[in-house]
Design a protein around this motif. Structure first.
Motif, PDB file in Angstrom:
ATOM      1  N   GLY A 244      58.881  -6.185  24.613  1.00  0.00           N
ATOM      2  CA  GLY A 244      57.712  -5.539  24.023  1.00  0.00           C
ATOM      3  C   GLY A 244      56.430  -5.887  24.741  1.00  0.00           C
ATOM      4  O   GLY A 244      55.589  -5.014  25.007  1.00  0.00           O
ATOM      5  N   ASN A 247      56.355  -4.290  28.178  1.00  0.00           N
ATOM      6  CA  ASN A 247      56.037  -2.868  28.041  1.00  0.00           C
ATOM      7  C   ASN A 247      54.540  -2.661  27.856  1.00  0.00           C
ATOM      8  O   ASN A 247      53.952  -1.716  28.406  1.00  0.00           O
ATOM      9  CB  ASN A 247      56.810  -2.279  26.857  1.00  0.00           C
ATOM     10  CG  ASN A 247      56.659  -0.769  26.761  1.00  0.00           C
ATOM     11  OD1 ASN A 247      56.877  -0.053  27.737  1.00  0.00           O
ATOM     12  ND2 ASN A 247      56.284  -0.292  25.594  1.00  0.00           N
ATOM     13  N   MET A 248      53.899  -3.545  27.088  1.00  0.00           N
ATOM     14  CA  MET A 248      52.441  -3.477  26.939  1.00  0.00           C
ATOM     15  C   MET A 248      51.753  -3.672  28.288  1.00  0.00           C
ATOM     16  O   MET A 248      50.821  -2.937  28.632  1.00  0.00           O
ATOM     17  CB  MET A 248      51.966  -4.552  25.961  1.00  0.00           C
ATOM     18  CG  MET A 248      52.301  -4.280  24.506  1.00  0.00           C
ATOM     19  SD  MET A 248      51.941  -5.713  23.440  1.00  0.00           S
ATOM     20  CE  MET A 248      50.225  -5.991  23.828  1.00  0.00           C
ATOM     21  N   ASN A 273      57.082   4.453  28.507  1.00  0.00           N
ATOM     22  CA  ASN A 273      56.434   3.432  27.671  1.00  0.00           C
ATOM     23  C   ASN A 273      56.573   3.750  26.189  1.00  0.00           C
ATOM     24  O   ASN A 273      56.837   2.852  25.371  1.00  0.00           O
ATOM     25  CB  ASN A 273      54.955   3.306  28.023  1.00  0.00           C
ATOM     26  CG  ASN A 273      54.701   2.598  29.339  1.00  0.00           C
ATOM     27  OD1 ASN A 273      53.861   2.995  30.116  1.00  0.00           O
ATOM     28  ND2 ASN A 273      55.440   1.531  29.622  1.00  0.00           N
ATOM     29  N   SER A 277      58.398   1.544  23.276  1.00  0.00           N
ATOM     30  CA  SER A 277      57.663   1.132  22.072  1.00  0.00           C
ATOM     31  C   SER A 277      58.453   1.467  20.816  1.00  0.00           C
ATOM     32  O   SER A 277      58.531   0.658  19.875  1.00  0.00           O
ATOM     33  CB  SER A 277      56.293   1.814  22.035  1.00  0.00           C
ATOM     34  OG  SER A 277      55.479   1.385  23.095  1.00  0.00           O
ATOM     35  N   ALA A 281      60.449  -1.298  18.237  1.00  0.00           N
ATOM     36  CA  ALA A 281      60.040  -1.220  16.831  1.00  0.00           C
ATOM     37  C   ALA A 281      61.232  -1.215  15.878  1.00  0.00           C
ATOM     38  O   ALA A 281      61.064  -1.435  14.672  1.00  0.00           O
ATOM     39  CB  ALA A 281      59.188   0.026  16.592  1.00  0.00           C
ATOM     40  N   TRP A 286      60.591  -8.080  16.534  1.00  0.00           N
ATOM     41  CA  TRP A 286      59.338  -7.528  17.070  1.00  0.00           C
ATOM     42  C   TRP A 286      58.361  -7.248  15.941  1.00  0.00           C
ATOM     43  O   TRP A 286      57.155  -7.488  16.064  1.00  0.00           O
ATOM     44  CB  TRP A 286      59.619  -6.264  17.863  1.00  0.00           C
ATOM     45  CG  TRP A 286      58.384  -5.586  18.401  1.00  0.00           C
ATOM     46  CD1 TRP A 286      57.858  -4.386  18.018  1.00  0.00           C
ATOM     47  CD2 TRP A 286      57.515  -6.081  19.428  1.00  0.00           C
ATOM     48  NE1 TRP A 286      56.726  -4.105  18.733  1.00  0.00           N
ATOM     49  CE2 TRP A 286      56.483  -5.130  19.611  1.00  0.00           C
ATOM     50  CE3 TRP A 286      57.499  -7.229  20.210  1.00  0.00           C
ATOM     51  CZ2 TRP A 286      55.458  -5.288  20.535  1.00  0.00           C
ATOM     52  CZ3 TRP A 286      56.474  -7.399  21.129  1.00  0.00           C
ATOM     53  CH2 TRP A 286      55.471  -6.433  21.292  1.00  0.00           C
ATOM     54  N   THR A 290      54.648  -9.003  15.772  1.00  0.00           N
ATOM     55  CA  THR A 290      53.403  -8.236  15.805  1.00  0.00           C
ATOM     56  C   THR A 290      52.584  -8.445  14.534  1.00  0.00           C
ATOM     57  O   THR A 290      51.348  -8.495  14.592  1.00  0.00           O
ATOM     58  CB  THR A 290      53.688  -6.734  15.989  1.00  0.00           C
ATOM     59  OG1 THR A 290      54.628  -6.290  14.988  1.00  0.00           O
ATOM     60  CG2 THR A 290      54.286  -6.464  17.368  1.00  0.00           C
ATOM     61  N   SER A 345      44.525  -7.257  22.804  1.00  0.00           N
ATOM     62  CA  SER A 345      45.855  -7.492  23.370  1.00  0.00           C
ATOM     63  C   SER A 345      45.974  -8.911  23.907  1.00  0.00           C
ATOM     64  O   SER A 345      47.052  -9.500  23.889  1.00  0.00           O
ATOM     65  CB  SER A 345      46.136  -6.490  24.499  1.00  0.00           C
ATOM     66  OG  SER A 345      46.191  -5.172  23.998  1.00  0.00           O
TER      67      SER A 345
END
Length: 433
Positions: A244, A247-248, A273, A277, A281, A286, A290, A345
């Protein structure tokens, strides 16, 4: 009411934030119209903000507040409540607004804590005046159980204090006296496994196609390497939090080079992307990560502090290959790069690094506990100098790691890190005698 101080701090912070939001709610998207009303609104908000800052001054920057510090903070909060209730500066209409307590933690929304229930048990939410009285009663009845002093704790107490490794981008193990990166593949719910498998196959296929197109383009090589790294993690079924975050990072890099790429390639990157995501999820880990990252209160100074601690740790691990596999500092370096993310972020990345270092400390301490007797005064295998030196070396890394992130870890909800650092320091001194 007996509560741990961490819970008390969260409750008070939650109330003050909810109070500010409840006052602000009628003016969302517009300022009060009249000059007098605008001035009164501003002064009201400043009163709440001052109370929050003063509370933080006594508690946020104290890993273990003394009873005197806590009592001073509590008295100031009570004084704030009494002043707020009786202040002629506040518009009387404010007291009749509904008080809406809103927690960022999903667990508080699904299973409200006893503190949250004080404000939501009735059919109708309390008005702000009643909420202030409820909060005042909470403060008056509060008897916080602060953590015991380090002098009363020994090394064996770490088994109780230090948690098992938690959700993070990296997990660790100790093999033959060396720290190693532990494989941790994503764990999917049984009902979702078939769908997740199909989605992953599609993402891997689109990733291979994307890489081939990037290789034949004139894109920046850093973008290509970012996509390759992400694709390799997906192929290897890597840690879902690490996927994750990667990917960010890939998404940030895509945005930086967007103007240099043709529209078709940008579309492929964005779709890749977005698909990942949606993929991450689906995993509980994850979601937990988050939510906790969003709930913590870290600022730019904390991010810088964590970055320096990570740099020192990486340097130490590289200098001690007998204590850590080379993949360990390499992996921590990979996580460290996320700290350069822009805006919020970077705070999520700081939380990821804190959790990664927490896991490193946890793995070392739990491994070391096996080598100490119940008196925690000397090694079980006292005749083995090699084992003794290895354990002391590992504990030295744990101490440096815990000390480096201590203040930030407290603000990220892990006060045990500071406790562990103090106990380990004393144990190293004992074992070295």
């Amino acid at each position: 009411m007996d509560e741990d101080f961490g819970d008390v701090r969260r409750n008070i912070t939650l109330f003050l934030l909810s109070l500010r939001q409840s006052i602000d709610r009628p003016f969302r998207g517009r300022a009060p119209a009249a000059d007098g009303e605008r001035e009164r609104f501003m002064n009201t908000m400043l009163m709440v903000e001052e109370a929050r800052i003063r509370f933080n001054t006594y508690t946020r920057y104290r890993e273990e507040p003394t009873l005197d510090e806590w009592e001073t903070a509590r008295k100031e909060l009570l004084n704030f409540i009494n002043t707020f209730i009786n202040s002629p500066e506040i518009d009387p209409a404010v007291y009749n607004r509904r008080f809406i307590i809103s927690s960022a933690l999903q667990r508080d929304r699904e299973q409200p804590s006893p503190f949250v229930l004080l404000f939501v048990q009735k059919e109708e939410r309390p008005i702000l005046a009643d909420a202030l009285i409820i909060f005042r009663s909470y403060l008056e009845e509060l008897n916080t159980k602060l953590a015991p002093t380090q002098g009363s704790l020994s090394f064996v107490d770490l088994d109780r204090i230090v948690p098992r490794q938690q959700v993070a981008p990296v997990h660790f193990g100790i093999v033959d006296g060396r720290i190693v990166v532990a494989d941790r593949s994503p764990i999917a719910a049984e009902a979702d496994k078939a769908n997740i498998k199909s989605a992953l196959e599609h993402i891997r296929g689109s990733g291979d196609h994307l890489i081939r197109n990037l290789e034949t383009s004139n894109c920046d090589r850093r973008l290509l390497e970012s996509v390759r790294e992400l694709q390799s993690q997906l192929t290897a079924d890597a840690n879902i939090v690490k996927i994750g975050l990667t990917n960010m990072a890939c998404g940030v890099m895509c945005a930086q080079f967007q103007r240099e790429l043709p529209d078709a390639l940008n579309g492929m990157l964005n779709a890749y992307n977005a698909s990942i995501s949606l993929y991450v999820a689906q995993f509980k880990e994850w979601d937990q990560f988050t939510q906790k990252a969003a709930a913590i209160d870290l600022d730019e100074d904390d991010v810088a502090e964590v970055d320096m601690a990570a740099a020192d740790l990486i340097a130490t691990l590289n200098k001690n290959p007998d204590l850590a596999d080379p993949e360990v500092p390499k992996t921590i370096s990979f996580i460290r790069q996320f700290l350069s993310f822009p805006g919020n972020s970077s705070k999520r990345a700081a939380f990821a690094m804190i959790r990664t270092i927490e896991n490193l400390v946890s793995s070392i301490i739990r491994h070391s506990l096996n080598f100490f007797g119940q008196t925690a005064e000397k090694l079980v295998d006292a005749g083995s100098t090699a084992v003794s030196k290895m354990i002391i070396g590992l504990l030295g890394i744990a101490l440096m790691s815990a000390s480096g992130i201590g203040p930030a870890a407290v603000r990220a909800g892990a006060p045990w890190v500071k406790q562990a650092a103090d106990i380990v320091q004393k144990q190293i001194e004992k074992a070295s005698e």
